[in-house]
Motif scaffolding. Structure first.
Motif, mmCIF file in Angstrom:
data_model
loop_
_atom_site.group_PDB
_atom_site.id
_atom_site.type_symbol
_atom_site.label_atom_id
_atom_site.label_comp_id
_atom_site.label_asym_id
_atom_site.label_seq_id
_atom_site.Cartn_x
_atom_site.Cartn_y
_atom_site.Cartn_z
ATOM 1 N N SER A 217 55.988 43.999 32.407
ATOM 2 C CA SER A 217 55.520 43.349 33.634
ATOM 3 C C SER A 217 54.294 43.413 33.770
ATOM 4 C CB SER A 217 56.114 44.197 34.702
ATOM 5 O OG SER A 217 57.598 44.756 34.458
ATOM 6 N N ARG A 218 53.336 44.199 33.212
ATOM 7 C CA ARG A 218 51.994 44.136 33.424
ATOM 8 C C ARG A 218 51.506 42.973 32.703
ATOM 9 N NH1 ARG A 218 47.352 45.691 31.161
ATOM 10 N NH2 ARG A 218 48.173 46.263 29.229
ATOM 11 N N LEU A 219 51.932 42.880 31.334
ATOM 12 C CA LEU A 219 51.581 41.831 30.434
ATOM 13 C C LEU A 219 52.027 40.544 31.062
ATOM 14 C CD1 LEU A 219 52.282 43.089 27.008
ATOM 15 C CD2 LEU A 219 50.055 42.767 28.135
ATOM 16 N N ILE A 222 52.125 40.584 36.371
ATOM 17 C CA ILE A 222 52.631 41.359 37.514
ATOM 18 C C ILE A 222 51.698 42.830 37.959
ATOM 19 C CG2 ILE A 222 54.405 42.825 38.984
ATOM 20 C CD1 ILE A 222 56.326 41.029 37.266
ATOM 21 N N PRO B 74 45.018 40.267 31.788
ATOM 22 C CA PRO B 74 45.867 39.386 31.252
ATOM 23 C C PRO B 74 46.016 38.273 31.931
ATOM 24 C CG PRO B 74 46.771 41.410 30.793
ATOM 25 C CD PRO B 74 45.621 41.688 31.735
ATOM 26 N N HIS B 86 53.411 38.562 23.268
ATOM 27 C CA HIS B 86 53.148 39.707 22.636
ATOM 28 C C HIS B 86 54.125 40.119 21.613
ATOM 29 C CE1 HIS B 86 49.791 40.513 25.307
ATOM 30 N NE2 HIS B 86 50.627 39.794 26.233
ATOM 31 N N LEU B 103 58.490 34.836 35.468
ATOM 32 C CA LEU B 103 57.901 36.404 35.858
ATOM 33 C C LEU B 103 56.489 36.418 36.116
ATOM 34 C CD1 LEU B 103 59.292 39.110 36.322
ATOM 35 C CD2 LEU B 103 58.559 39.590 34.009
#
Lengths: 333, 254
Positions: A217-219, A222, B74, B86, B103
């Motif tokens: 989610s971070r990548l 978010i 990012p 990734h 997302l």
């Protein structure tokens, strides 16, 4: 390039697994329906308006807590402090109103603020200090409970000393002979609103994905810390709503109330099909989960079964629900 | 000489006493596939992370179209048009394909439903996901409403690549996209990489798989001991020589 997908023969069990995987709430709904039918056959008093009214009242407080608990558990967290936040908030609402003569509405809003701040503190500890939610809320459970004892002086505040708005949730109206409290209506509205937000907003999706895979989610861009903070704060606000329901239910504010409600709310969420590993579940399931527990306890009591067996039945339900979740998670394409 | 679309000069990244990047350079030209190869610990990952905003370099500069940029998250790199696939794929398994594609940048409904009630435009996102998958010729995925966890490894990779291709306006970075895949699935992903390049998006491809690198790369950047050791043309060097330069057994020609 075209690949023909082969239709594999699926056993009935696999089909059930896939169905439950797609719709986690079906399982609990079937359990609730079955238990209602069984208890109705066991005791003719079970489906009487008076008894249904009683179950709804008994479920309202834990059910409301379970709404907040659900969003925390969806992020792969857990909130042991929810009951303590609720009791502290109920004491603040009641004591401020009864001692300073503050009218009902500002007292209520002050309580909502206290609940939100408590939740925000949990969220800060989880995101800033990066402590596990279990440890954070185990700590704040004790902190909030101690604050509650200190502020209340361990004394119960009587309903007669409070503005009527604080007791509103305990008042009833009658539908077809069944007396329904405004507290249970509020619970249903809260569940509907939260279900809508989780399903239809970006925030809802981010709650699921943060619990599903934090790093992914971070990548994906978010702001996971912000999501977690907002979840714990919102949960705190919902526990304050539960405090309002609690005051109406017991017609007073007691510093000793709701001692086991934190675990009961987790029970409702888990039986309702939400995964403790995060990212999977629904708030409607938690309402059903709370109802299942209420129906089991009430139905077994009417059938003349000792309280200890009611407790054991709930325990078995938890184990079954979590085993089912583990099995569903192993679903294959 | 054409201006590189993405350029790094003298990047340094230290983790305590370990120096992961010791003044590394990189140049990505428009419309090319640049493969980055290197032994374990050569600084490939740190280099890529610095370009995609996942780590902040201690020294050095990153230039996009000749002007310096600095990414602290990012999200910054994404906003500048640099998309990264990734190695972990960064997909959320319980959400469906369309939800994963969007997302972190979901579309909202038009009118008050979107602005006041914050409602998502599910159909819009689903249609767009379908279009993106079709555009890349990903035929094995029939239904964008399918949960990602029910997909095979290759299909998940395709979803991650489709996301990068859909939103990457300048550069797509792919970290070991074929590492966990079987022969047929690798083939499909390599085709996807070529397709992304043919759409005009330059690609940085990090891979350990020499046959894959030599098949699709236009140029090969060899990373060694935290620095760029050489940039070679896959048409004029053998695989074994490339590996020899990578491991230090041979000095680069010229």
């Amino acid at each position: 390039m075209t690949v023909v997908v082969e239709e594999r023969d699926r056993s009935v069990l696999t089909r059930v697994q896939h169905l439950l995987h797609a719709q986690a709430t079906i399982g609990p709904a079937v359990v609730l329906l079955t238990s209602v039918i069984v208890f109705a056959l066991l005791s003719e008093r079970f489906l009487t308006p008076g008894n249904i009214s009683l179950i709804l009242q008994q479920v309202a407080v834990v059910g409301t807590l379970a709404v907040g608990q659900t969003i925390v558990i969806l992020t792969a967290g857990i909130d042991l402090s929810c009951g303590a936040i609720m009791v502290l908030t109920s004491i603040v609402m009641a004591k401020v109103a009864s001692e300073t003569g503050l009218p009902g509405l500002p007292a209520l809003l002050l309580g909502f603020l206290v609940g939100t701040v408590c939740g925000l503190l949990n969220g800060m500890l989880v995101t800033r200090l990066k402590l596990p939610p279990f440890i954070v809320t185990l700590g704040t459970l004790n902190v909030f409970f101690a604050l509650n004892l200190w502020y209340s002086g361990s004394a119960t505040i009587r309903g007669t000393d409070m503005p009527s708005l604080l007791l509103f949730t305990g008042q009833t109206f009658t539908v077809g002979g069944t007396r329904i409290t405004y507290g249970s209506i509020m619970l249903v509205l809260l569940v509907a609103a939260m279900a809508f937000v989780l399903k239809n907003t970006a925030w809802g999706r981010h709650v699921y994905s943060t619990g599903d895979d934090l790093e992914a989610s971070r990548l994906s861009g978010i702001r996971t810390a912000r999501v977690l903070l907002s979840v714990y704060a919102t949960a705190g606000l919902i526990y304050a709503v539960a405090a309002w329901t609690l005051i109406g239910r017991i017609a007073s504010a007691s510093p000793q109330a709701g001692q086991t409600d934190n675990l009961d709310s987790i029970t409702a969420v888990v039986i309702g099909g939400t995964s403790l590993f995060g990212g999977r579940g629904a708030v409607v399931g938690s309402l059903i989960g709370a109802l299942i527990v209420g129906v089991f306890r009430n139905g077994l009591a009417l059938a003349g079964v000792d309280v200890l067996w009611q407790t054991m039945a709930v325990g078995v339900l938890i184990i079954v629900a979590v085993s089912l979740d583990q099995w569903i998670r192993k679903v294959k394409a | 000489m054409t201006t590189p679309i993405l350029q790094a000069t003298g990047l340094v990244k230290r983790y305590g006493r370990v120096t992961a990047l010791a003044g590394s350079d990189l140049e990505l030209l428009p419309g090319e596939i640049l493969a980055v190869i290197g032994d374990n610990g050569a600084g490939k990952s740190s280099l890529i992370k610095a370009l995609s905003g996942a780590v902040i370099p201690d020294e050095g500069e990153v230039l996009l179209d000749g002007s310096p940029v600095s990414f602290s998250t990012p999200l910054d790199a994404r906003k500048a048009g640099i998309e990264t696939v990734h190695q972990s794929l960064a997909v959320s398994p319980s959400l469906d394909i369309a939800a994963n594609l969007f997302l972190g940048r979901e579309l909202r409904r038009k009118g008050v439903l979107g602005s006041v009630f914050r409602m998502l435009d599910r159909n819009g996102m689903r249609d767009e996901a379908r279009r993106q998958l079709d555009a890349l010729g990903i035929m094995t995925i029939q239904n964008p409403g399918q949960a990602v966890e029910t997909l095979s490894g290759g299909q998940r990779q395709a979803v991650a690549v489709a996301r990068a291709a859909a939103f990457g306006s300048r550069v797509v970075i792919m970290d070991e996209p074929t590492a966990a895949l079987g022969v047929r699935e690798s083939r499909a992903v390599l085709d996807l990489i070529l397709q992304v390049r043919d759409r005009g998006l330059p690609v940085i491809l990090i891979s350990h798989n020499m046959p894959h690198v030599f098949e699709v790369a236009d140029r090969i950047h060899i990373q060694r001991l935290g620095r760029r050791k050489a940039v070679v043309d896959p048409k004029s060097i053998s695989m074994s020589d490339a590996v020899a330069i990578m491991t230090g057994a041979m000095e680069p020609p010229g």
